[in-house]
Structure formats: structure tokens, C-alpha cells
Design an enzyme around this catalytic site. Structure first.
Site, PDB file in Angstrom:
ATOM      1  CG  ASP A  50      -6.695   2.910  -2.216  1.00 26.73           C
ATOM      2  OD1 ASP A  50      -7.884   3.230  -2.028  1.00 26.73           O
ATOM      3  OD2 ASP A  50      -6.075   2.186  -1.434  1.00 26.73           O
ATOM      4  CE  LYS A  66      -4.340   0.345   0.375  1.00 25.19           C
ATOM      5  NZ  LYS A  66      -5.204   0.074  -0.762  1.00 25.19           N
TER       6      LYS A  66
END
Length: 163
Positions: A153, A113
Site C-alpha cells: 500500500d 489493513k
């Protein structure tokens, strides 16, 4: 489950919560303590300074992160988010959860991430492009198809990925 709280700030401790979830799952499924110890930590967490020239000529410095939780099943993968609430702690938790999502769906990737602390709603498209390009230059040695695959994202999209 008991919520973890960061004692220094009183705010929720997302990574501590993710670690707690792992310990509870491990107890339920009888996972070996040594494996739990390994999976309780991230393989790599990188913090970068992202200075950019704003449209008005001033320079603003943003903070960005890229985390690899685990890559035992293959290269890590995970989104990059642009949001004021991005923290290293939350990025580590999201990377850990991505590891679980890939594992339970049998996708041959590990969890990663990334993110930048910013408010993209007040940035111009040019500022976002410059920020994206600088962030990528700062993390390029840690990403790639065999290492870590970034994806869009929160507040990022296909254009962000193209830059």
C-alpha cells in the site's frame, strides 16, 4: 452525509465516518439491524511496538497496526502502509472499506489493513527492512494465506512484501 469528528482531538473520525456510511447504506437497502451491528465493528485490531536499531546505533520505537474488519467471505486481505498519518482509527476504516470493495466485486476475501506510523522518506533502506521484519515478527501469528493476506500500500512495495 454528515462528517464524523473525533470530539477529543477535533480531527476527522475515519472509522466513525465508515460506520456512518454503513448505517446509511443499510437504511437504503433494508439491511437487518443485527447485521449492521456486526459489520459496524472490526473482528480484530492489533497494535504492536516495533523497536529497531537505526543506522546511527540508536533505537527508535514505531507503532504498527493490523486490523481484520470481517472475514465472513474468506481470509481478509489488505495493504500495509508506512506513513506518519497512520492511526488505528484510519486503519480500521480502511479495513472496513476493503470489506466492501471485496464484496461488491465478488472477490472471496474479507477486509484487512495494516500500517506503521513512520516517515519512510527519512528512513534508509536498511532501517525500512529492519522495521518491516520486526513488524512482521510482531504480527506473524495473525497473518497467512488462510487468515489474513497483507499486500503493499502507501510507501510499501514488492520489496517490502518480500522482507
Amino acid at each position: 452525509m454528515v462528517d464524523s469528528v473525533d470530539p477529543a482531538s477535533g480531527s476527522p473520525d475515519a472509522f466513525g465516518f465508515a460506520q456512518q456510511q454503513l448505517r446509511e447504506a443499510a437504511a437504503t437497502f433494508g439491511i437487518e439491524p443485527d447485521l449492521v451491528d456486526i459489520l459496524s465493528e472490526c473482528k480484530r485490531a492489533v497494535e504492536v511496538s516495533v523497536p529497531i536499531t537505526m543506522d546511527d546505533g540508536s533505537v527508535q520505537v514505531f507503532t504498527g497496526y493490523r486490523v481484520i474488519h470481517n472475514n465472513a467471505r474468506g481470509p481478509s486481505k489488505g495493504g500495509i502502509r508506512y506513513h506518519p498519518s497512520v492511526t488505528l482509527d484510519s486503519t480500521k476504516a480502511l479495513a472496513m472499506w476493503m470489506t466492501w470493495k471485496c464484496a461488491v466485486t465478488n472477490v472471496p476475501f474479507g477486509g484487512g489493513k495494516g500500517g506503521i506510523i513512520c516517515d519512510p522518506m527519512i528512513l534508509s533502506p536498511g532501517e525500512i527492512e529492519r522495521m518491516t521484519r520486526r513488524y512482521t515478527a510482531q504480527i506473524y501469528e495473525f497473518i497467512g494465506p488462510e487468515i489474513d493476506v497483507p499486500a503493499p500500500d502507501m510507501n510499501t512495495n514488492e520489496q517490502t512484501m518480500a522482507w
